[in-house]
Structures are given as C-alpha cells and as structure tokens.
Design a protein around this motif. Structure first.
Motif, short mmCIF file in Angstrom:
data_model
loop_
_atom_site.label_atom_id
_atom_site.label_comp_id
_atom_site.label_asym_id
_atom_site.label_seq_id
_atom_site.Cartn_x
_atom_site.Cartn_y
_atom_site.Cartn_z
N ASP A 271 0.82 -1.19 0.04
CA ASP A 271 -0.07 -0.05 0.07
C ASP A 271 1.00 1.22 0.04
OD1 ASP A 271 -2.27 -1.43 0.04
OD2 ASP A 271 -2.17 -1.51 2.45
N CYS A 294 -10.49 12.89 -3.09
CA CYS A 294 -11.75 12.29 -3.20
C CYS A 294 -12.77 13.15 -2.56
CB CYS A 294 -11.67 10.99 -2.19
SG CYS A 294 -10.61 9.77 -2.98
N GLN A 357 -7.91 5.60 -1.91
CA GLN A 357 -7.09 5.21 -3.08
C GLN A 357 -7.87 4.04 -3.56
OE1 GLN A 357 -3.11 4.00 -2.00
NE2 GLN A 357 -2.69 6.15 -1.35
N GLU A 358 -8.46 3.05 -2.89
CA GLU A 358 -9.10 1.78 -3.31
C GLU A 358 -10.42 2.16 -3.90
OE1 GLU A 358 -7.74 -1.37 -2.99
OE2 GLU A 358 -6.11 -0.11 -2.82
N TYR A 359 -11.00 3.28 -3.58
CA TYR A 359 -12.47 3.67 -4.12
C TYR A 359 -12.10 4.33 -5.59
CZ TYR A 359 -16.87 6.29 -4.90
OH TYR A 359 -17.94 6.75 -5.39
N LEU A 360 -10.98 5.04 -5.35
CA LEU A 360 -10.67 5.64 -7.04
C LEU A 360 -10.18 4.27 -7.85
CD1 LEU A 360 -8.77 8.74 -5.75
CD2 LEU A 360 -11.07 8.69 -6.62
N ALA A 361 -9.47 3.38 -7.30
CA ALA A 361 -9.12 2.22 -8.21
C ALA A 361 -10.14 1.36 -8.35
CB ALA A 361 -8.00 1.58 -7.24
N GLY A 362 -11.54 1.62 -7.76
CA GLY A 362 -12.72 0.78 -8.44
C GLY A 362 -12.76 -0.49 -7.52
N ASN A 363 -12.05 -0.51 -6.29
CA ASN A 363 -12.09 -1.93 -5.39
C ASN A 363 -13.47 -2.17 -5.09
OD1 ASN A 363 -12.15 -3.83 -3.11
ND2 ASN A 363 -10.21 -3.13 -2.56
#
Length: 715
Positions: A271, A294, A357-363
């Motif tokens: 991470d 975000c 970060q994970e929201y932007l990456a589409g997790n």
C-alpha cells in the motif's frame, strides 16, 4: 569446515570497498576484529583491542560525530558529564528499536546473569512492561538480578549482525517497591563469550541510568558498534532498592540476503500510504490531501475543541457526504482518547488514505462499503495529550506521558455512570423512579458547569447524540485485545467479574470479528503483552472481567444511544517507532474493514404511519432481549443481531403497537423489517379536538365535574 562455510556466508554481507582474497576474509573472521572495526558505509569505526573476558583491558575508542546519521524531526539535545564521559540524547536517532517493547525480540533472545525469580527474569526486562495487579507472581515489572553486585548483566541476542547505536532504560514497574539502576556499562560480542566494553578516551564509558523508575533515559554509544550480542552491566543502583531494569536497544540490523529465517519473517506492505507520525498540523494537512483526492466521497468537519483550543477534526466518508441517508447506517472509529496511544491515531489516518485510493481504483468491496455506509473517522480525541507525547518521542514518553487531557482527565472513563442508575432501578422493583433499559437520560449533576467533565468528553457526547451511530470502535493501545461491555462490574464488592449486557452474544461476535482477522490477536504462539493472556477468549474480553471502570465510553454509548461501542487495543506498544507503522498497518488493515462491515448485520427498517411518514423516537424491542433502541428522525432504525429468527415489536406514543417475525441470515446484509402502524382512537380524538380548538377530557376529569355539579344542585 562447517565453521569456515558459515563464516564465508557471514563475510558476504560485510561492506567493503574492494575485492579481497578468500584467505584475507577468513583471517578477519577467525579473529573477529572486523565485527567491531570494519567501516560501515557512511561511518567510520575505530578498532578496539579485544581481550578475552568482560573485565579485560580494552584500548579507548575515539569519539567522533557520525557523518552517516541524519538528524530527526526535532533537534537533538545533548547532555555531557565530563566526570563519567557520558553522552545522552533526548531524541532517538535514525536506528529504530530492536523490538523489546513490541515483542519482536522473543523471550529466547533475552538472557541474564541471575534473576530473583521467574517473574523477574530477563524476559520481563522490556521497556514499558507493566506488572500484574498481584505482584510477586509470574508477571512482574522488570528484570531484577538475584544479587546486588557489579557482576550482574542482562543480554540481548539480535540473532544477526546489528549496528547498535543506543540503549534506553527504566526501573521496575511496581506499586510497592522502588528499584532502578543509576549507572551501567555496555558490552558487545559476536559469540557471547568474548566481550568488548564500550570505551572512550577516558576509559570504560559509564552511562548514566535512571533517577526514578518510570521515566525512560536514552544513552547513545560514542560510535555505533556492529555485533550480534549486546550486554548491559549495572554498576550502581538506587541504594534503598536493588538491581532492576527495563530496557530497549536501538540498532539497525544489517542486510542478510542469505538468511532464510529473517527473509521469511520480514513484513512488507504494497500500500502506497504515508507511513509516518503526524503532528497536529500534519494530520490536518493529510486530511485536506485526502479530501482533495476524493472530494465526492469525503468531508472534513470538527466536533468541538480541546482544552487548549485545538479543533477535534473528523473525516466523513460516504457517497453523499454531509447527509444522513434514510436506511443507511452510520459507523465511527475514534482514537487518541489517551493522547499517548498513538498507533490508533495513525491507523485511522492510514485507513482514510486507503479507502480513498481503493475507491478511486474501483475496489468493489470498498466501493460497496462507502455507498452503503456513512463512515466517520475521528483520529485524535485528545490532541493536547498527543502533543506532549509527540514532543518526547516514540520511545521516551514512558507509559503515561500525554495520557490525560490538559486538565488531567482520562477521557475514556469520563462519561456519566448510567450503569448504576439502571441496576439500582432493577434491584429496587418498587422504586418510584423507573429507568428505561435504553436511552437513559444523563443525570443533571453531570450537565452542571461544576462537574469534572472534560470539554473533549462533552464534544463527543454531543456528537454521539447528533448522529445516529449504529456501531463504533475506539482504538486504544498497550494491549492486543478487543474489549466489549459492560466495562463496570455490577457488584460493588468486586473489581473483576464477567458482567454481560443483554446483547452479550452480539458483542462477543463483534469483538471476535476484529480479533479473528487480526494477524496476531488470536495467534496462540504469541507472547502476552504484559500480564493478561487473552487467548482463552480468542483475543477478546469482557471489560468488567478485565478491570472494572465506571463511566466508560462503551457503557455510556450502549445505555444512552443506539450505538454498540467496543474498545479495540491495537498493539502492545502504545507509541511504536515510525518504522513499525507498515507492519502494524498490515496487522490491522483487514480487521478495520471487517469490523466496519458488521454494521450491516442484523435487521433494519423504517417505521411509518398509514400516510407513509416516518415516525421518530419509536421504540424497537426484540423478544428475549432486555434492551431496546429507538428510530431516528426519519423513522429509520438499525438493530444489530446475530443470525436467527426474532420476534420484533414496535411502539410509539399515540400509535398502536405491532410485532412481526424477522429472520437474520448468515450472509452479510441486514434483513429489511419495516413497520406501518396507525394512531390509537384516543390519539385521533385528541387530534380532531385540537384541530377545532378543544381539548379532550379524560374520564376521571369528567367524573369530577359531574360530582361538582351534583353538589351545587343539592345546595
């Protein structure tokens, strides 16, 4: 031959400036001089003349500033004593602690000349280790030598070549005795048989120890030394006590690509987060950075101010930040109620970065969680206390510096004691004052200006009353366990007693959901942090069975609001070194996410009238569970329950009561359980008469009027 092969493997990692013949390397390895005299990149070492035995004469080493070490965030202050030739730095250097406090150094790596008894053995000589409630047992608060003479020692085996740079010491943690070492020598070795004493131009360096038992004292070596073993040899001690020490060693393990054991146990993270300790200004800046990355799912706000006027900032993460969405549960993490328990603060800051970060990456997991949950992250409840701990540094604050607020209050235990009000009412069934089993009002005395209540506590209470939280976790430090309510024992004659809530099975599941997904909490092989072994309960504990506390945030939250609150102790070390943060993040990351997901377990719904309007403040009860909750302003509710079939009832003033059976499954996601209730006949009559300016009369009032008229006629 085996010795030659082992030595050749060791020699491969020693720094060198040019190729050397094999015979040269073997000669250096055989006499072991290179472990103390070979130059390390960016630094200059000075050769010692090694003599066998720890009392042998050794040529003084020159003391010189080390060009390879960068200064820390704060200016290093030095104190020099020309008589003893010591140098003390008040801020740790670049080399981190080896891990006595964090338990990276195992009990098998600690040895001592003698010990008074097992409970005071070398394995207890760890910085900040705490003694048990009953001293003189297996869990005492230091290593204590079996004899008081200058031939005692405690030794650490680093298990690999390490650049030792400093030593931190404390005395014995004890309520009843005062024991500490006032001066000591430091020796190093590569085989634990031949020892080299740390010296300077004046001779053996005698380092100044402690002047009392709790405040840590840091001493730097005149020059870094590369070795495998380091030994502390007490030379003087508190004259009314005995030789007792807790310590931490500062050192940088040298790279060893050929050692499978160390490569297997190295912890790394993929991470890309900001792994550092953040002061107040840096914390605020980090929040702004996350909000800028975000903006559509984050909002920064504050819930109040500290005693010193610092704002208590929080970050909201939701698909519609700033709004409560009907049917969407609210969750919170808070940390830093004890200002010196810093790990929780940093984990929350890491969590907000990670989720962005994970929201932007589409997790999909994180996206789903953010879309269906309103999450609040409050990393620093006690910024004034944190500031004190931060200024001292990660290793030098001791066990309690910064724990309390500026006005000396422990926030975690500063909430109103509602337990006693409830239990007194239950015990005295004929009492005129009935106390509900939920949403118990705060006593008037607590709300007065003269009450000993921290401004930070009042801010948290107002925050919890304003937002309909369903589940929350307060991150603390100094242990590895999840504690669930009640935190206060019911019997006034006991200090420890299992005291369950009516929702005990739900709380136990919530606690286990965090502990079981943590990398270490349920590991049966791990060593207890201090005195308590929580493995029998799988890394969880009922707060009252651990130690009783009146006015805890967990009990208050359960009895005054709808929120189920747990205390999550995230690490043995309250304030770990910056280098430990990546590993601590890996230890807790999955647990932090899994615990948030539990807010979607149980039942949820909306209580409406026949016109489809939500009914606020309706009471939701579950048959067999003596604890109710209430609907929010829009008539929506969430009730945490374990899988099973439940008879759920609803009642509201002026409405007919209703019940229905709701089934909770094992899959994640709360079961929808809505209610539509109608007004009672009396409520309708009151509404009609109010509409026409008249008030309905009760039967009793009507009879009184009739009697009055009757007496008037008789006269």
């Amino acid at each position: 031959m085996i010795f030659l092969i082992f030595s050749w493997a060791e020699s491969r990692m020693l720094p060198c400036t040019q190729e050397k013949p094999l015979i040269t390397w073997l000669m250096e390895i055989t006499n072991r001089d290179h472990y103390y005299s070979f130059p390390y990149p960016g630094e200059e070492f000075f050769p010692f003349t090694e003599q066998p035995g720890e009392e042998g004469p050794i040529r003084a080493a020159e003391t010189e500033e080390r060009p390879g070490v960068k200064p820390g965030r704060k200016e290093l202050k030095q104190k020099k004593n020309n008589k003893k030739g010591k140098t003390i730095l008040e801020t740790p250097p670049d080399c981190p602690p080896l891990g006595l406090e964090t338990l990276k150094i195992t009990d098998f790596q600690l040895h001592a000349s003698t010990a008074k008894r097992y409970g005071l053995g070398a394995h207890r000589g760890r910085l900040n280790i705490q003694a048990g409630v009953n001293e003189n047992d297996f869990y005492d608060g230091a290593w204590c030598a079996g004899r008081n003479d200058p031939y005692q020692w405690i030794e650490v085996d680093a298990r690999r070549l390490t650049k030792f740079t400093g030593v931190i010491t404390q005395g014995r943690n004890s309520l009843w005795s005062s024991n500490w070492v006032t001066s000591y020598r430091v020796l190093v070795s590569n085989d634990s048989h031949a020892w080299t004493v740390v010296r300077n131009e004046s001779g053996d360096v005698i380092f100044e120890g402690n002047s009392e038992k709790e405040t840590p004292v840091l001493n730097m070596l005149p020059v870094p030394l590369v070795a495998r073993y380091i030994r502390i040899n007490p030379r003087s001690w508190f004259q009314e006590g005995s030789i007792c020490m807790r310590l931490e060693i500062l050192g940088c393990p040298l790279p060893d690509p050929n050692n499978y054991y160390h490569r297997r146990n190295e912890m790394t993270t993929t991470d890309n987060l900001d792994f550092k300790h953040h002061n107040y200004k840096e914390m605020r800046q980090l929040m702004k950075t996350v909000n800028k990355m975000c903006p559509n799912i984050t909002r920064i706000y504050n819930i109040g101010k500290s005693n010193q006027g610092l704002k208590l900032y929080a970050v909201e993460i939701s698909d519609n930040p700033g709004e409560h969405e009907v049917g969407e549960p609210e969750f919170h993490y808070i940390a830093g109620a004890h200002g010196n328990e810093v790990l929780g603060r940093e984990l929350i800051l890491l969590l907000m970065q990670f989720m962005c970060q994970e929201y932007l990456a589409g997790n999909p997991r994180i996206v789903h969680l953010i879309q269906d949950t309103r999450i609040h992250l409050l990393p620093s409840v006690n910024p004034d206390g944190y500031d004190k701990a931060y200024k001292a540094g990660s290793e030098l604050g001791g066990w309690s510096l910064g724990r309390w607020t500026q006005d000396g209050i422990d926030i975690n235990n500063n909430f109103p004691d509602l337990n006693s009000l409830l239990w007194e009412s239950e015990d005295q069934k004929k009492s005129k004052r009935k106390v509900p089993n939920h949403h118990i009002p705060i006593p008037d005395w607590y709300l007065s200006e003269n009450a000993t209540v921290a401004v930070e506590t009042r801010a948290i209470i107002a925050w919890m009353e304003k937002i309909p939280f369903v589940l929350g976790g307060n991150l603390q430090g100094g242990e590895l366990v999840v504690a669930y309510p009640y935190d206060m024992v019911r019997s006034m004659w006991k200090t420890q007693d299992y005291t369950p809530t009516p929702d005990d099975h739900v709380f136990r599941w919530l606690a286990y959901s965090y502990a079981s997904t943590h990398r270490l909490m349920t590991d049966a092989r791990r060593r207890a942090c201090h005195t308590e072994d929580f493995q029998k309960e799988d890394g969880t504990v009922n707060g009252a069975s651990w130690h009783t506390v009146a006015g805890s945030i967990n009990d208050f939250s359960y009895l005054h609001t709808n929120c189920f609150e747990l205390s999550i102790y995230v690490g043995c070390d309250k304030y770990p070194h910056e280098s430990e943060l990546p590993e601590e993040w890996e230890n807790n990351r999955e647990s932090l996410i899994v615990f948030m997901e539990q807010v979607h377990r149980g039942i949820k719904g909306i209580v409406k009238d026949v016109h489809g309007k939500g009914i606020p403040n309706a009471v939701i009860s579950v048959e067999g569970v003596n604890h109710d909750i209430r609907t929010g302003a829009d008539g929506d509710y969430w009730r945490l329950l374990n899988p099973g079939e439940y008879v759920v009832g609803v009642k509201a003033e002026g409405y007919t009561a209703a019940t229905k059976t709701c089934e909770v499954g094992y899959d994640m996601g709360a079961t929808q359980c809505d209610f539509t209730i109608s007004k009672t006949n009396l409520a309708r009559i009151k509404e009609i008469m109010r509409k026409f300016g008249k008030q309905p009369l009760s039967v009793a009032a009507r009879r009184l009027r009739q009697r009055a008229r009757h007496w008037q006629r008789r006269r």
